[in-house]
Enzyme design. Structure first.
Site, PDB file in Angstrom:
ATOM      1  N   ARG A 224     -18.484  -4.572 -11.703  1.00 32.99           N
ATOM      2  CA  ARG A 224     -17.580  -4.558 -12.834  1.00 32.99           C
ATOM      3  C   ARG A 224     -17.206  -5.981 -13.220  1.00 32.99           C
ATOM      4  NH1 ARG A 224     -11.770  -1.704 -13.530  1.00 32.99           N
ATOM      5  NH2 ARG A 224     -11.211  -3.134 -11.862  1.00 32.99           N
TER       6      ARG A 224
ATOM      7  N   THR B 109     -14.235  -8.256 -18.872  1.00 34.54           N
ATOM      8  CA  THR B 109     -14.463  -7.212 -19.892  1.00 34.54           C
ATOM      9  C   THR B 109     -14.255  -5.815 -19.320  1.00 34.54           C
ATOM     10  OG1 THR B 109     -16.795  -7.056 -19.313  1.00 34.54           O
ATOM     11  CG2 THR B 109     -16.213  -8.667 -21.007  1.00 34.54           C
TER      12      THR B 109
ATOM     13  N   ASP C 112     -11.316   4.260  -0.483  1.00 37.03           N
ATOM     14  CA  ASP C 112     -12.555   3.622  -0.934  1.00 37.03           C
ATOM     15  C   ASP C 112     -13.722   4.180  -0.110  1.00 37.03           C
ATOM     16  OD1 ASP C 112     -13.455   0.623  -2.328  1.00 37.03           O
ATOM     17  OD2 ASP C 112     -14.806   1.653  -0.949  1.00 37.03           O
TER      18      ASP C 112
ATOM     19  N   ASP D 209     -15.961   1.548   1.679  1.00 38.94           N
ATOM     20  CA  ASP D 209     -15.298   0.948   2.844  1.00 38.94           C
ATOM     21  C   ASP D 209     -15.230   1.932   3.995  1.00 38.94           C
ATOM     22  OD1 ASP D 209     -14.910  -1.515   1.749  1.00 38.94           O
ATOM     23  OD2 ASP D 209     -12.835  -1.162   1.141  1.00 38.94           O
TER      24      ASP D 209
HETATM   25  N1  URA Z   1     -14.262   4.615  -5.737  1.00 37.48           N
HETATM   26  C1  URA Z   1     -13.807   4.917  -4.498  1.00 37.48           C
HETATM   27  O1  URA Z   1     -14.441   4.581  -3.500  1.00 37.48           O
HETATM   28  N2  URA Z   1     -12.663   5.611  -4.386  1.00 37.48           N
HETATM   29  C2  URA Z   1     -11.942   6.026  -5.437  1.00 37.48           C
HETATM   30  O2  URA Z   1     -10.905   6.678  -5.256  1.00 37.48           O
HETATM   31  C3  URA Z   1     -12.422   5.694  -6.725  1.00 37.48           C
HETATM   32  C4  URA Z   1     -13.584   4.989  -6.847  1.00 37.48           C
END
Ligand code: URA
Length: 210
Positions: A105, A109, A201, A204
């Protein structure tokens, strides 16, 4: 597939997903659960594939037996979290061809920028299953599918673990022809674009990074 969104409510999927959501689930368990759940989801996302028959010999007599028709399907992982879904799906469909789409990302922008794109040949003749565990804003999913269509894909399905209503709406607007299979549709996105209640995440948690 006729429905735009298929919510897989099977008890095994739901139970495993609950374990994955819990904060105290270890990286090893998270990864193992993701592998198991992705196989159950693969079963759903491949439902209704065109079939044909092949003449085979059983020990008793010849028969016309059902087999999946057409070219080997293509699995496309949206990096990096897509790889967690990919492994399990590949175990169930070992002959599938595999592609990768890498997007980051742009912080100014806020739009997805491609940094890697490698997909199987003859994409136009294959069912393409794009995999990404989290359908959040939908920005990267929409961009990845834009790229797959540009590369020739005509028959695409999207497989995820969790979807936010915002991401589903964005996908439906941009790619109404791409059915979505998900294990859950959560409440909303928070101000950082995380799915709530979600699982945090996904990248992660599966790779043990922070
Ligand atoms: N990506 C992720 O890993 N978790 C989220 O909650 C949203 C996007």
């Amino acid at each position: 597939m006729t429905e735009h969104v298929t919510h897989v409510t099977h008890p095994l999927v739901q139970h495993k997903l609950t374990l994955m959501r819990q904060t105290d689930t270890s990286t090893a368990s998270f990864r193992q659960l993701l592998r198991e759940i992705s196989q159950l989801l693969a079963y759903e996302v491949t439902r209704g594939l065109p079939m044909t028959t092949r003449r085979i010999n059983t020990p008793l007599e010849p028969m016309d037996a059902p087999v999946i028709d057409g070219k080997k399907l293509a699995l496309v992982s949206i990096l990096r979290a897509g790889n967690g879904l990919l492994d399990g799906v590949l175990e169930l469909i070992p002959s599938a061809r595999v592609g990768f789409v890498g997007l980051y990302r742009d912080e100014e922008t806020l739009t997805p920028v491609q940094y890697y794109f490698k997909v199987p040949t003859e994409l136009e003749d294959r069912l393409v299953i794009a995999v990404d565990p989290m359908l959040a804003t939908g920005n990267s999913s929409v961009a990845a599918i834009d790229l797959l269509k540009k590369a020739g894909a005509k028959n695409i399905r999207f497989l995820c673990l969790l979807a936010a209503p915002e991401g589903i709406a964005r996908m439906k607007e941009a790619h109404p022809d791409v059915p979505i299979v998900t294990a859950a549709i959560d409440s909303h996105l928070n101000e950082n674009g995380y799915i709530v209640p979600g699982l945090g995440d996904a990248g992660d948690r599966m790779f043990g990074t922070k």
